[in-house]
Design a protein around this motif. Structure first.
Motif, PDB file in Angstrom:
ATOM      1  N   LEU A 127       0.898  -0.996  -0.116  1.00 14.33           N
ATOM      2  CA  LEU A 127      -0.276  -0.006  -0.075  1.00 14.33           C
ATOM      3  C   LEU A 127       0.943   1.233  -0.019  1.00 14.33           C
ATOM      4  CD1 LEU A 127      -2.801  -1.277   2.356  1.00 14.33           C
ATOM      5  CD2 LEU A 127      -2.941  -0.415   0.049  1.00 14.33           C
ATOM      6  N   ALA A 128       2.050   1.282   0.804  1.00 13.40           N
ATOM      7  CA  ALA A 128       2.980   2.445   0.676  1.00 13.40           C
ATOM      8  C   ALA A 128       3.390   2.558  -0.500  1.00 13.40           C
ATOM      9  CB  ALA A 128       3.745   2.120   1.826  1.00 13.40           C
ATOM     10  N   GLU A 129       4.004   1.477  -1.235  1.00 10.28           N
ATOM     11  CA  GLU A 129       4.381   1.748  -2.595  1.00 10.28           C
ATOM     12  C   GLU A 129       3.128   2.379  -3.760  1.00 10.28           C
ATOM     13  OE1 GLU A 129       6.297  -1.670  -3.950  1.00 10.28           O
ATOM     14  OE2 GLU A 129       7.133  -1.926  -2.002  1.00 10.28           O
ATOM     15  N   PHE A 130       2.127   2.202  -3.282  1.00  4.26           N
ATOM     16  CA  PHE A 130       0.953   2.870  -3.807  1.00  4.26           C
ATOM     17  C   PHE A 130       0.616   4.364  -3.549  1.00  4.26           C
ATOM     18  CE2 PHE A 130      -0.338  -1.503  -5.537  1.00  4.26           C
ATOM     19  CZ  PHE A 130      -0.608  -1.260  -6.820  1.00  4.26           C
ATOM     20  N   GLY A 131       1.296   4.685  -2.611  1.00  2.00           N
ATOM     21  CA  GLY A 131       1.201   5.908  -1.729  1.00  2.00           C
ATOM     22  C   GLY A 131       0.110   6.059  -0.859  1.00  2.00           C
ATOM     23  N   THR A 132      -0.204   4.801  -0.545  1.00  2.00           N
ATOM     24  CA  THR A 132      -1.300   4.737   0.593  1.00  2.00           C
ATOM     25  C   THR A 132      -0.765   4.429   1.898  1.00  2.00           C
ATOM     26  OG1 THR A 132      -2.832   4.113  -1.328  1.00  2.00           O
ATOM     27  CG2 THR A 132      -3.557   3.689   0.945  1.00  2.00           C
ATOM     28  N   GLY A 180      -8.594  -1.207  -3.459  1.00  4.06           N
ATOM     29  CA  GLY A 180      -8.175  -1.048  -2.140  1.00  4.06           C
ATOM     30  C   GLY A 180      -6.713  -0.647  -1.968  1.00  4.06           C
ATOM     31  N   THR A 181      -6.206  -0.456  -3.243  1.00  3.55           N
ATOM     32  CA  THR A 181      -4.586  -0.043  -3.203  1.00  3.55           C
ATOM     33  C   THR A 181      -4.773   1.617  -2.887  1.00  3.55           C
ATOM     34  OG1 THR A 181      -4.726   0.064  -5.746  1.00  3.55           O
ATOM     35  CG2 THR A 181      -3.786  -1.787  -4.712  1.00  3.55           C
ATOM     36  N   ALA A 182      -5.871   2.135  -3.071  1.00  7.21           N
ATOM     37  CA  ALA A 182      -5.902   3.695  -2.911  1.00  7.21           C
ATOM     38  C   ALA A 182      -7.019   4.008  -1.710  1.00  7.21           C
ATOM     39  CB  ALA A 182      -6.088   4.285  -3.887  1.00  7.21           C
ATOM     40  N   ARG A 183      -6.815   5.211  -1.156  1.00  8.77           N
ATOM     41  CA  ARG A 183      -7.972   5.482  -0.450  1.00  8.77           C
ATOM     42  C   ARG A 183      -8.291   6.978  -1.089  1.00  8.77           C
ATOM     43  NH1 ARG A 183      -6.512   6.328   5.754  1.00  8.77           N
ATOM     44  NH2 ARG A 183      -4.855   7.399   5.064  1.00  8.77           N
TER      45      ARG A 183
END
Ligand code: FE
Length: 184
Positions: A127-132, A180-183
């Motif tokens: 998730l962090a790698e997706f910027g989340t 779910g990879t982003a909010r």
């Protein structure tokens, strides 16, 4: 890969097994008619209509079909809701199972082996790698899609959207938000 697909298509057309116009229609269907905008309408309805949200919890397949979205790869849908302290992430560890009627075709990264393996081993890192970046105390629930069950993440409704109608709300919903990879 593109060349191989082209070669295969040429052969099938040459042998009269497929009609090129039919292929164009299928590609057009999944590129333009089916896609994340369908899922966004489901999410916007769930945010706007508590009774609909309840039906979505009880039988997501039926509730999604109410909006006209059903068919192949969406026969058994489950809606998973983000909320305070809970975040949901969808993967298919085995291959690329994905809810076509609501999200269209999966992005390339969804089918990649790093995403498929690491989403379950280190969801927070992925998730962090997706910027989340999620708060440390947020529980992350990872759902493994299968040929039987496909998941749709219902993101949290963004704050300050109380006055918005369903169409405006739907415009805020992204494909990655529903994987779910982003909010939002
Ligand atoms: Fe799969």
């Amino acid at each position: 890969m593109a060349l191989r697909v082209k070669a295969l298509e040429s052969l099938l057309v040459e042998k009269g097994l497929v009609d090129p116009a039919a292929l164009d229609a299928i590609v057009d269907h999944f590129e333009h008619k089916v896609g994340p905008r369908n899922g966004a309408k489901v999410v916007a309805r769930a945010w706007s209509d508590p009774a609909y949200r309840e039906r979505l919890r009880e039988d997501a397949t039926a509730a999604i079909a109410e909006l006209g979205f059903s068919g192949a790869q969406g026969e058994h849908m489950v809606a998973v809701e983000n909320g305070p302290g809970v975040h949901n992430l969808v993967v298919c560890t085995l291959c690329s199972c994905y809810p076509w009627p609501v999200l269209g075709l999966p992005p390339v990264w969804y089918k990649s082996s790093p995403y498929r393996s690491r989403a379950v081993i280190d969801p927070r890192g992925v998730l962090a790698e997706f910027g989340t970046e999620l708060p440390a105390d947020t529980e992350i629930r990872v759902w493994d899609s299968t040929a039987e069950v496909r998941y749709l993440v219902i993101p949290e409704r963004p704050s300050g959207t109380d006055e918005l109608g369903e169409a405006e709300l739907a415009a805020l919903v992204t494909r990655d938000g529903m994987i779910g990879t982003a909010r939002l």
